[in-house]
Design a protein around this motif. Structure first.
Motif, PDB file in Angstrom:
ATOM      1  N   GLU A 169     -64.594  37.408  39.262  1.00  0.00           N
ATOM      2  CA  GLU A 169     -64.500  39.283  39.030  1.00  0.00           C
ATOM      3  C   GLU A 169     -64.678  40.267  40.157  1.00  0.00           C
ATOM      4  OE1 GLU A 169     -66.176  42.379  35.660  1.00  0.00           O
ATOM      5  OE2 GLU A 169     -67.312  40.806  36.705  1.00  0.00           O
ATOM      6  N   MET A 204     -62.759  42.740  42.559  1.00  0.00           N
ATOM      7  CA  MET A 204     -62.238  44.388  42.475  1.00  0.00           C
ATOM      8  C   MET A 204     -61.622  44.396  43.800  1.00  0.00           C
ATOM      9  SD  MET A 204     -66.170  44.450  41.142  1.00  0.00           S
ATOM     10  CE  MET A 204     -66.806  44.665  39.804  1.00  0.00           C
ATOM     11  N   MET A 256     -57.719  44.604  43.135  1.00  0.00           N
ATOM     12  CA  MET A 256     -57.490  45.831  42.280  1.00  0.00           C
ATOM     13  C   MET A 256     -57.966  47.088  43.798  1.00  0.00           C
ATOM     14  SD  MET A 256     -59.113  45.569  38.760  1.00  0.00           S
ATOM     15  CE  MET A 256     -57.717  46.183  37.667  1.00  0.00           C
ATOM     16  N   SER A 257     -58.416  46.938  44.390  1.00  0.00           N
ATOM     17  CA  SER A 257     -58.440  48.527  45.518  1.00  0.00           C
ATOM     18  C   SER A 257     -57.666  48.387  46.293  1.00  0.00           C
ATOM     19  CB  SER A 257     -60.081  48.697  46.260  1.00  0.00           C
ATOM     20  OG  SER A 257     -60.017  49.473  47.075  1.00  0.00           O
ATOM     21  N   MET A 268     -56.272  50.960  43.416  1.00  0.00           N
ATOM     22  CA  MET A 268     -56.463  51.463  42.233  1.00  0.00           C
ATOM     23  C   MET A 268     -57.662  52.411  42.679  1.00  0.00           C
ATOM     24  SD  MET A 268     -56.263  48.564  39.512  1.00  0.00           S
ATOM     25  CE  MET A 268     -56.667  49.530  38.098  1.00  0.00           C
ATOM     26  N   SER A 269     -58.506  53.518  42.231  1.00  0.00           N
ATOM     27  CA  SER A 269     -59.498  53.813  42.568  1.00  0.00           C
ATOM     28  C   SER A 269     -60.780  53.339  41.927  1.00  0.00           C
ATOM     29  CB  SER A 269     -59.065  55.745  41.647  1.00  0.00           C
ATOM     30  OG  SER A 269     -59.064  55.678  40.396  1.00  0.00           O
ATOM     31  N   VAL A 270     -61.587  53.815  41.983  1.00  0.00           N
ATOM     32  CA  VAL A 270     -62.889  52.714  41.479  1.00  0.00           C
ATOM     33  C   VAL A 270     -62.925  53.668  40.214  1.00  0.00           C
ATOM     34  CG1 VAL A 270     -65.189  53.290  42.135  1.00  0.00           C
ATOM     35  CG2 VAL A 270     -64.145  53.218  44.145  1.00  0.00           C
ATOM     36  N   LYS A 320     -60.912  54.323  38.069  1.00  0.00           N
ATOM     37  CA  LYS A 320     -60.153  52.994  37.263  1.00  0.00           C
ATOM     38  C   LYS A 320     -60.656  51.928  37.467  1.00  0.00           C
ATOM     39  CE  LYS A 320     -56.608  52.584  35.080  1.00  0.00           C
ATOM     40  NZ  LYS A 320     -56.364  52.837  33.596  1.00  0.00           N
ATOM     41  N   ILE A 321     -61.098  51.228  38.392  1.00  0.00           N
ATOM     42  CA  ILE A 321     -61.238  49.842  38.193  1.00  0.00           C
ATOM     43  C   ILE A 321     -61.968  49.601  37.461  1.00  0.00           C
ATOM     44  CG2 ILE A 321     -61.815  47.867  39.716  1.00  0.00           C
ATOM     45  CD1 ILE A 321     -60.826  48.695  42.872  1.00  0.00           C
ATOM     46  N   THR A 362     -61.449  49.320  34.006  1.00  0.00           N
ATOM     47  CA  THR A 362     -60.342  48.123  33.268  1.00  0.00           C
ATOM     48  C   THR A 362     -61.256  47.461  33.547  1.00  0.00           C
ATOM     49  OG1 THR A 362     -58.403  49.063  34.722  1.00  0.00           O
ATOM     50  CG2 THR A 362     -58.661  47.285  33.609  1.00  0.00           C
ATOM     51  N   LEU A 363     -62.778  46.822  34.240  1.00  0.00           N
ATOM     52  CA  LEU A 363     -62.947  46.321  34.317  1.00  0.00           C
ATOM     53  C   LEU A 363     -64.820  46.544  33.397  1.00  0.00           C
ATOM     54  CD1 LEU A 363     -63.149  44.995  37.501  1.00  0.00           C
ATOM     55  CD2 LEU A 363     -62.353  44.142  35.807  1.00  0.00           C
ATOM     56  N   ILE A 410     -68.737  48.868  41.035  1.00  0.00           N
ATOM     57  CA  ILE A 410     -67.362  48.710  41.591  1.00  0.00           C
ATOM     58  C   ILE A 410     -68.390  49.461  43.115  1.00  0.00           C
ATOM     59  CG2 ILE A 410     -64.896  49.136  42.037  1.00  0.00           C
ATOM     60  CD1 ILE A 410     -66.776  47.738  39.607  1.00  0.00           C
TER      61      ILE A 410
END
Length: 85
Positions: A27, A31, A34-35, A39-41, A43-44, A47-48, A55
């Motif tokens: 995971e 992270m 995804m960055s 993806m912004s913090v 949004k991450i 999502t998670l 994050i």
């Protein structure tokens, strides 16, 4: 805003790490990936289902130490023996 930009080699290393690591370590690598994908913090985190502070913490550790920064520095659980007081 914390933004991770990975080279092709770093991305492959993280994807390989995700396949071999435990769920929690996988995971953390996700992270970072995804960055890298833009993806912004927040949004991450959404999502998670994690706190944005968590994050940011892992992204900062990756930025400072690379993939080694995603490793935990302690063993979870109670120590084998009681500490002497």
């Amino acid at each position: 805003m914390i933004k991770i930009l990975l080279s092709g080699e770093q991305r492959k290393e993280l994807e390989s790490f995700r396949r071999q690591a435990s769920a929690k370590d996988s995971e953390k690598a996700l992270m970072v990936l995804m960055s890298n994908d833009g993806m912004s913090v927040p949004k991450i985190a959404s999502t998670l289902k994690r706190n944005p502070h968590t994050i940011r913490d892992w992204l900062k550790r990756y930025k400072a130490n690379g993939i080694k920064g995603l490793a935990r520095n302690f063993s979870p659980g109670r120590p084998d023996t009681k500490r002497r007081q």
